[in-house]
Each structure stands twice: as structure tokens, then as C-alpha cells.
Scaffold this active site. Structure first.
Site, PDB file in Angstrom:
ATOM      1  N   HIS A 186     -30.498  14.718  52.727  1.00 52.29           N
ATOM      2  CA  HIS A 186     -30.549  13.533  51.872  1.00 52.29           C
ATOM      3  C   HIS A 186     -29.162  13.096  51.421  1.00 52.29           C
ATOM      4  O   HIS A 186     -28.939  11.922  51.155  1.00 52.29           O
ATOM      5  CB  HIS A 186     -31.546  13.713  50.725  1.00 52.29           C
ATOM      6  CG  HIS A 186     -32.956  13.546  51.206  1.00 52.29           C
ATOM      7  ND1 HIS A 186     -33.727  14.605  51.618  1.00 52.29           N
ATOM      8  CD2 HIS A 186     -33.685  12.435  51.441  1.00 52.29           C
ATOM      9  CE1 HIS A 186     -34.890  14.147  52.063  1.00 52.29           C
ATOM     10  NE2 HIS A 186     -34.896  12.830  51.964  1.00 52.29           N
ATOM     11  N   CYS A 486     -39.426   5.467  61.267  1.00 54.15           N
ATOM     12  CA  CYS A 486     -38.673   5.241  60.021  1.00 54.15           C
ATOM     13  C   CYS A 486     -37.706   6.382  59.738  1.00 54.15           C
ATOM     14  O   CYS A 486     -37.068   6.405  58.699  1.00 54.15           O
ATOM     15  CB  CYS A 486     -39.618   5.021  58.846  1.00 54.15           C
ATOM     16  SG  CYS A 486     -40.577   6.475  58.443  1.00 54.15           S
TER      17      CYS A 486
HETATM   18  C1  PEP Z   1     -38.516  11.641  57.929  1.00 53.46           C
HETATM   19  O1  PEP Z   1     -38.826  12.809  57.712  1.00 53.46           O
HETATM   20  O2  PEP Z   1     -38.092  11.239  59.044  1.00 53.46           O
HETATM   21  C2  PEP Z   1     -38.619  10.633  56.879  1.00 53.46           C
HETATM   22  C3  PEP Z   1     -38.435   9.361  57.134  1.00 53.46           C
HETATM   23  O3  PEP Z   1     -38.850  11.071  55.593  1.00 53.46           O
HETATM   24  P1  PEP Z   1     -37.704  11.770  54.680  1.00 53.46           P
HETATM   25  O4  PEP Z   1     -36.394  11.645  55.390  1.00 53.46           O
HETATM   26  O5  PEP Z   1     -37.703  11.091  53.367  1.00 53.46           O
HETATM   27  O6  PEP Z   1     -38.216  13.174  54.611  1.00 53.46           O
END
Ligand code: PEP
Ligand code: MG
Length: 556
Positions: A186, A486
Site C-alpha cells: 500500500h 482493478c
Molecule cells: C487487489 O488486491 O488487486 C486489489 C485491487 O485490492 P487491494 O490492493 O486494495 O488489496
């Protein structure tokens, strides 16, 4: 002499400049004895330093706002913990200097925290940062953190805390390189939002001498040390060419022969909406609502607070499509009121939809808030669940949406390989799929997305990951439903073409990547994308897959 280092490119563009290191040195003050009569003066110095550091952290929080503010204010509270101050004063009373007492008191607090369960252990880095600030202030040396420089530079760090990332000044930071950190962590996602070229997981980054000139290519992950004049000129020309192509690209996402692939934005809240609109996003493909919940991990935000935040995002895309993901807590985003504290392996535990099904009241409130937020708006609301493993999960989520009377399409994220393998069965319950390639890679390759040492397996070009994407996209096509991406894979312009060739129907990414993806997609026909996808899947490694797709698209 020019040398080339290779990491993982996470934010496009080229940056050329001198290296400056993030100040993280932990200074260990000498353990010298003070005289008894100096104790109260030393205690006063300690108190003053603690208060000044807390005030500074709070002020930085105010400046940064949003998520970073919550992190910085939590750090200020750590600094002001009365137990900690009492411990420092006790140590000073028996002869420690203020700096040594602070250093030792933090060490024992740290040991407590490190042994107190997964969530608190995760706060140790924040605590170390507070200690470094207090000790540096007492010693009268520069604060650790972002370098003090009036000249633009390339920032080098072992890893960047989200709080540091939020404070970087894009007019001074030409680009950055980290030694640790996976491409889908993140902090990398937040860093990408800054829009400067960046490379992560680059072994040896921290050994680059201060002032060395480097050229960072955030698209390929290459870092050229002491680049030759020719190399600099070539990189600068390539970057200028890319920029010109970007300026020329506008309008909806499509291949050169007009096959439409809507380009949507990933947002974390109302604060990200302006950049999405400016980048020409055709809607939102992933609204990570958990960021709204992470502000205060002890309780869920009230229904009214949620309605207000959701409405701001929905209003920004009248007539557009907004895909809201319900709360995805757990693993690296734990919430005190939801996440079990004692899981041995939280990424494989009760997270995402699993947490919500264990706390139906939290899901009900969120769905009701979404229904209220959408009232009277012409927006196309879509709601999806994170971490759907099978048809039973998908049905439980769809039932909850129906019970809440939500005027929306219901979908499932494909983040667990089982959901990709049995996508047709999941699609019996929901109307669309959205591939979360970050977690899908994590679970397919058993590679924690937080850990730089396993970044190789986080590469979304891995043919096994492409196979799973193809499996989900084919299932959706057979069921006459849509299947978007996504995860961060959608932000790689070349991979975006491959995903299109695999049958993916929309691409959602951080706003800064949209122009790059739009420009690249618009250069190729759907048939070329399909050929590139087939060539990539026919290889046995991420590198070979990338090369094969590149070869097909450049007509080699
Ligand atoms: C993913 O896991 O690709 C996703 C879009 O969710 P996050 O990155 O918030 O876990
Ligand atoms: Mg995910």
C-alpha cells in the site's frame, strides 16, 4: 563507469538527478553518567523534546490531511504516552542523560509492542520513527526523514512509510528508489499517487553514495548509475516522446480499431476524485472504502459519515460508473473492532468479505449508507465484495445487497485463485467480476505483497497469473457479463493491452496512469492485443512474457 541496477518499476517516467538518502540512521547516545543535581534539568530537556516532537508530528498531520494525518497523530500520541515519560524520568533520576534515557525507555516499550500480537508489532516502525525524532532533537542533529535540500534530487530509502510518502514534495523529489517494498504494497500504491517515477525492491539501493547521479526509469524498473551523456539523452528523448503521446491522447479508452475498454480510476475517498476527473477517468473502477474506516480503528464510522463520503464520490461521475468495494479489512489493513488479534497468518485468515459475513451489522450499515448516498443520482452504482472464494461467498454477498434494497449491480472481486478457476460458478450469483491482481498474485504465488524479498512473484506478467485472468474473462464472456481488472496490473500500459487481448472488459488504475494506458492502448488493434496475449501466455516467465508481448506489438 555506467552500471545498471534492476528493480521493479512502479510509477512511470524518467528521473535524472543526484541521490539523496532518507535519514534513518538510529543514533545511539553514549551511556554516560550525569550528576544527581543535573537530573531535573535533564528531565526538563526530555519533556521539552517529547512535546516538540509531538507538536511537529501533529502539525505535519494537519498539513498532509487524510490517511497520513491519522498515522501522524497516532505517532504523536505514542510520543506523549505518560508511561513512557515516567520511564524516561526514572532513568534520568538514576543518572542517565535525557537522550540515553529516551533511547532506553523506547527500547523497552518497543520490546513490549513487538511481542503484543500482529497488529501492534506492525506499529514498531512508527515507534522507532518517534524515538529517532526525539533522540535527534536532544542531540541537536538533523531529524531523520525526508532530506533537507533546496535542489531537486532522487530520493533513496530502505522503505518509505506512508507518512513520509505523504510529505514528499513532488517539486523537489524527481523520483524515488527503495530497497524494500513490494510493487503492490500500500505504500507503493500511495507513492504512485504522487505521480513521480519510482522503482521499488532494488537490491543495493542503500549503498549508492550520496550525490551520485542516477537515471531512474519507472517504466522498466532500471536505475542507471552515473549514466553516460548518450544514455541520458536517449532516456530524456524517450520520456519526451512518451509525454507528447500522452498530451495527444484524450477521450474514452479504446484500441486503434475502436474496441472500447473503459478506463476507470482507483480512489481511496473523495480526496482522490479531482485527479481522477482531470485524468479523464470514465468512472471509478475501485473505491477502496476501507480508508474511511482506517481513520479510527476502534469503531466503524457512523452511517451518516459514510453517506456523506460516498455521495461526494458518486456525485463526481454523473451518468458514470462507480464501483464501490465494501470494506476490505484484515491482513495489512486490520481494524480493532473487526479483525481477530490472534491470527497466526492474517493474510490467510478472516479478512475482506469473511470479516463482513462475521459482522453482518457492519455490512448492513455500509450497504444502507450506499443506498442512501445514491438516492436521486443518475450514477451507475456497482458494489463488489473483496476476497470472494466461491459461489457460496458470492451468494451471501448478493443476498446481503438484495436485503438492503441496494439499487446497484452486485459483483465479486477475483483475488483468490479458486474464484478465477471457478468463475462461472461465482457468476451464477453476481453480475460482474473485477480482478484484484495484487492479491491474486499474492495467493497464486504464496508471496506476501508486503515483502520486498519476494517481489519477483508479485510481477503480474507471470504466465500463471495471465492464465487465471484468462479463465475469469472467458467465464464472464460465456455468461454475457463483464470482467474488469482493478489491481495494479491495469496500470502497466503494455500489460493493459495484453489484458484487453485476454478479454478483460475494463481497466481501473490510479489516476496518474490513465493517460499512459490510454495512449498505448490506442496504438494497437484488438487482434494485435489478442496475439500479444497469446504470445505472453505461451512463455514460462514474467520476463519472457513481457518480451513476447513487446515483440508482437512492435511488429518484430
Ligand atoms: C487487489 O488486491 O488487486 C486489489 C485491487 O485490492 P487491494 O490492493 O486494495 O488489496
Ligand atoms: Mg485486494
Amino acid at each position: 563507469m555506467e552500471t545498471t541496477l534492476r528493480g521493479v518499476g512502479v510509477s512511470h517516467g524518467v528521473a535524472i538527478g543526484e541521490v539523496r538518502h532518507m535519514g534513518t540512521t538510529v543514533l545511539e547516545p553514549p551511556a554516560k553518567q550525569t550528576r544527581a543535581e543535573d537530573a531535573s534539568r535533564e528531565q526538563g530537556r526530555a519533556r521539552q523534546a517529547v512535546e516538540a516532537v509531538a507538536a511537529d508530528l501533529n502539525a505535519r498531520g494537519q498539513l498532509a490531511g487524510g490517511e497520513a494525518q491519522a498515522v501522524l497523530e497516532a505517532q504523536a500520541m505514542m510520543a506523549q504516552d505518560p508511561e513512557l515519560m515516567a520511564d524516561i524520568e526514572r532513568r534520568v533520576a538514576v543518572g542517565s542523560t535525557a537522550e540515553r534515557a529516551a533511547y532506553d525507555a523506547f527500547a523497552s516499550y518497543r520490546a513490549l509492542l513487538a511481542g503484543a500480537g500482529e497488529y501492534l508489532a506492525g506499529r514498531v516502525a512508527d515507534l522507532d520513527d518517534v524515538r529517532n525524532r526525539i533522540v535527534a532533537r536532544l542531540l541537536g542533529v538533523p531529524m531523520p526523514g525526508v532530506p533537507d535540500s533546496d535542489e531537486p534530487y532522487v530520493l533513496i530509502a530502505r522503505d518509505l512509510a506512508p507518512a513520509d510518502t505523504a510529505l514528499l514534495d513532488p517539486s523537489l523529489v524527481l523520483g524515488f528508489v527503495t530497497e524494500e517494498g513490494g510493487p503492490t504494497s500500500h505504500s507503493a500504491i500511495l507513492a504512485r499517487a504522487l505521480g513521480v517515477p519510482a522503482v521499488v525492491a532494488l537490491a543495493g539501493a542503500c549503498e549508492l553514495a550520496e550525490g551520485t547521479v542516477v537515471a531512474v526509469d519507472g517504466s522498466t524498473g532500471e536505475v542507471f548509475v552515473e549514466p553516460s551523456g548518450e544514455k541520458r539523452a536517449a532516456l530524456t528523448a524517450a520520456a519526451a516522446e512518451r509525454k507528447a503521446a500522452l498530451a495527444a491522447s484524450s477521450g474514452p479508452g479504446a484500441t486503434s480499431d475502436g474496441h472500447r475498454v473503459p478506463l476507470l480510476a482507483n480512489v481511496g475517498g473523495p480526496g482522490d476524485v479531482a485527479a481522477a476527473v482531470e485524468a479523464g477517468a470514465e468512472g471509478v473502477g475501485l473505491f477502496r472504502t476501507e480508508f474511511l474506516f482506517l481513520d479510527d480503528s476502534a469503531v466503524a464510522p457512523s452511517e451518516d459519515k459514510q453517506v456523506a463520503a460516498y455521495r461526494q464520490v458518486l456525485e463526481a461521475f454523473p451518468e458514470g460508473r462507480v464501483v464501490v468495494r465494501v470494506l476490505d479489512a484484515g491482513a495489512d489493513k486490520p481494524l480493532d473492532f473487526l479483525t481477530p488479534a490472534d491470527e497466526p497468518n492474517p493474510a490467510l485468515g478472516v479478512r475482506g468479505l469473511r470479516s463482513l459475513l462475521d459482522h453482518p451489522d457492519v455490512l448492513r450499515t455500509q450497504l444502507r449508507a450506499l443506498a442512501r448516498a445514491a438516492e436521486g443520482l443518475p450514477v451507475h452504482l456497482e458494489v463488489m465484495a473483496p476476497m470472494v472464494a466461491d459461489r457460496q461467498d458470492a451468494k451471501a454477498f448478493a443476498d446481503a445487497c438484495r436485503a438492503a434494497g441496494l439499487p446497484a449491480k452486485f459483483g465479486a472481486m477475483v483475488e483468490i485463485p479458486s474464484a478465477a478457476l471457478r468463475a462461472r460458478s461465482v457468476l451464477k450469483e453476481v453480475e460482474f467480476l473485477s480482478l484484484g491482481t495484487n492479491d491474486l498474485a499474492q495467493y497464486t504465488f504464496a508471496a506476501d505483497r508486503q515483502v520486498g524479498a519476494v517481489a519477483r512473484w508479485q510481477d503480474p506478467w507471470q504466465p500463471a497469473l495471465l492464465d487465471l485472468v484468462a479463465s475469469a474473462a472467458e467465464a464472464a464472456r460465456a455468461e454475457g457479463k463483464s470482467c474488469g481488472v482493478c489491481g495494479e496490473a491495469a496500470a502497466d500500459p503494455l500489460l493493459a493491452c495484453v489484458l484487453t487481448g485476454l478479454g478483460v472488459t475494463s481497466l481501473s488504475m490510479g489516476a496518474a496512469s490513465i493517460p499512459y494506458v490510454r495512449a498505448t492502448l490506442g496504438k494497437y488493434t484488438l487482434a494485435q492485443c489478442e496475439r500479444a496475449a497469446a504470445a505472453a501466455r505461451a512463455t514460462d516467465s514474467a520476463e519472457a512474457a513481457r518480451g513476447a508481448a513487446q515483440g508482437v506489438l512492435s511488429g518484430e
